[in-house]
Motif scaffolding. Structure first.
Motif, PDB file in Angstrom:
ATOM      1  N   GLU A  89      29.248  74.792  80.400  1.00 31.84           N
ATOM      2  CA  GLU A  89      29.500  75.913  79.495  1.00 31.84           C
ATOM      3  C   GLU A  89      28.194  76.534  79.007  1.00 31.84           C
ATOM      4  O   GLU A  89      28.128  77.749  78.767  1.00 31.84           O
ATOM      5  CB  GLU A  89      30.362  75.432  78.327  1.00 31.84           C
ATOM      6  N   SER A 125      40.587  70.406  85.855  1.00 31.41           N
ATOM      7  CA  SER A 125      41.591  70.211  84.806  1.00 31.41           C
ATOM      8  C   SER A 125      42.076  68.776  84.749  1.00 31.41           C
ATOM      9  O   SER A 125      42.277  68.219  83.669  1.00 31.41           O
ATOM     10  CB  SER A 125      42.771  71.162  85.036  1.00 31.41           C
ATOM     11  N   GLY A 148      38.756  77.495  77.857  1.00 28.85           N
ATOM     12  CA  GLY A 148      37.873  77.255  76.731  1.00 28.85           C
ATOM     13  C   GLY A 148      37.487  78.568  76.079  1.00 28.85           C
ATOM     14  O   GLY A 148      37.040  79.502  76.761  1.00 28.85           O
ATOM     15  N   HIS A 202      39.267  74.136  73.336  1.00 31.94           N
ATOM     16  CA  HIS A 202      39.817  74.045  74.690  1.00 31.94           C
ATOM     17  C   HIS A 202      41.327  73.869  74.574  1.00 31.94           C
ATOM     18  O   HIS A 202      41.810  72.989  73.837  1.00 31.94           O
ATOM     19  CB  HIS A 202      39.195  72.877  75.453  1.00 31.94           C
TER      20      HIS A 202
END
Length: 309
Positions: free
Chosen positions: A38, A119, A137, A208
């Motif tokens: 991220e 996932s 997210g 998330h």
């Protein structure tokens, strides 16, 4: 220089993850660091920003299983108008403030696609449920200074996240589905709530989120035929032995009972026979029959004298 290093870290993480993804989930979970991915997406988004309130697509890595969109807004515009990015998959209503406060806010929306193992390896649904859509997210950063992470606090309507991959036409049933809120950094779901029409999930701010559907627990498989035949064989053998024993005991008891009945009958007949009479002979009383049942006959066949006419 920070942007280059973050992008390099993302490429190395994803490459190592693809190397371990061939059946070693523990290796994938250890190699892929959610925060580093991220952070690389954030740095790439800052590199692409040109105008305020413009929504940009953030390319990550072809086939990496990650999609991202980002926008940069002023905090006063965020409070007054919010961010309408339904095309990207999220909407931030008015009356939302960043915490801690920042003059400009960068909002990043990341989707971990379901056709990869992100996932399933980074996020786990509660027991009895399975993920029905890619986990997303919603992240916020300070765009006016050190690019630190922020939280979004909705003081009015809640933030809404759209799940475009779900629709009743594809068999999605909202009544058996739940919105999931995952712990920071991935892991298990820490909260669930109902799915809104759209389908969408209303959330409190950054974090998330995902959608899971209830799955029926399959019944236990029946025992193998061989084992059931063994059980039947033992049961039939035990039943045969028990039946034979019962029959032998019954026959022996019937024979003993029949013999005892015959003996009792003979004794009864002997005790109930006809009593002989008594006659006196020279001062003694001896048994005497009351009548002669068989008349004496002469052996030569001539009738006795009392029968001659």
């Amino acid at each position: 220089m920070v942007i280059a290093s973050s992008s390099l870290l993302l490429l190395m993480s994803l490459a190592f993850w693809h190397t371990c993804a061939g059946g070693q989930d523990h290796c994938a979970a250890a190699a892929v660091n959610l925060s580093s991915i991220e952070a690389a997406v954030r740095d790439r988004a800052f590199q692409l920003f040109r105008r305020t309130s413009e929504i940009v697509d953030v390319p990550v890595l072809a086939g990496a299983g990650v999609e991202a969109s980002a926008t940069r807004v002023r905090s006063n515009a965020l409070w007054a108008d919010g961010v309408n990015a339904t095309a990207a998959g999220f909407a931030v209503p008015p009356r939302v403030v960043p915490a801690p406060f920042a003059r400009r806010v960068a909002i990043v929306f990341v989707r971990f696609l379901g056709n990869s193992s992100f996932s399933s390896s980074l996020f786990a649904a509660p027991a009895g449920y399975k993920l029905a859509a890619p986990v997303v997210g919603l992240l916020a950063y300070d765009a006016s200074g050190p690019n630190g992470e922020l939280a979004l606090r909705a003081l009015g309507a809640p933030v809404r996240i759209e799940f475009r991959d779900l629709s009743p036409a594809k068999g999605f049933n909202a009544t058996t589905a739940r919105c999931l809120t995952f712990a920071a950094g991935g892991g298990k779901a820490v909260a669930t709530h109902a799915v809104e029409p759209g389908p969408s999930c209303v959330v409190s701010g950054t974090g998330h989120y995902g959608v899971a559907v209830h799955v029926e627990t399959p019944p236990p498989p029946p025992p193998p035929v061989k084992e059931r035949w063994w059980v039947w064989k033992v049961g039939v053998s035990a039943g045969g032995v028990a039946a034979a024993s019962f029959l032998a005991i019954s026959v022996a008891g019937a024979v003993r009972w029949s013999r005892r009945r015959r003996r009792e009958e003979m004794e009864r007949r002997a005790m109930s026979g006809e009593e002989l009479g008594r006659m006196a002979v020279r001062g003694s009383r001896i048994p005497s029959a009351k009548m002669v049942r068989t008349r004496p006959e002469v052996e030569d066949g001539s009738p006795p004298p009392w029968r001659k006419s």
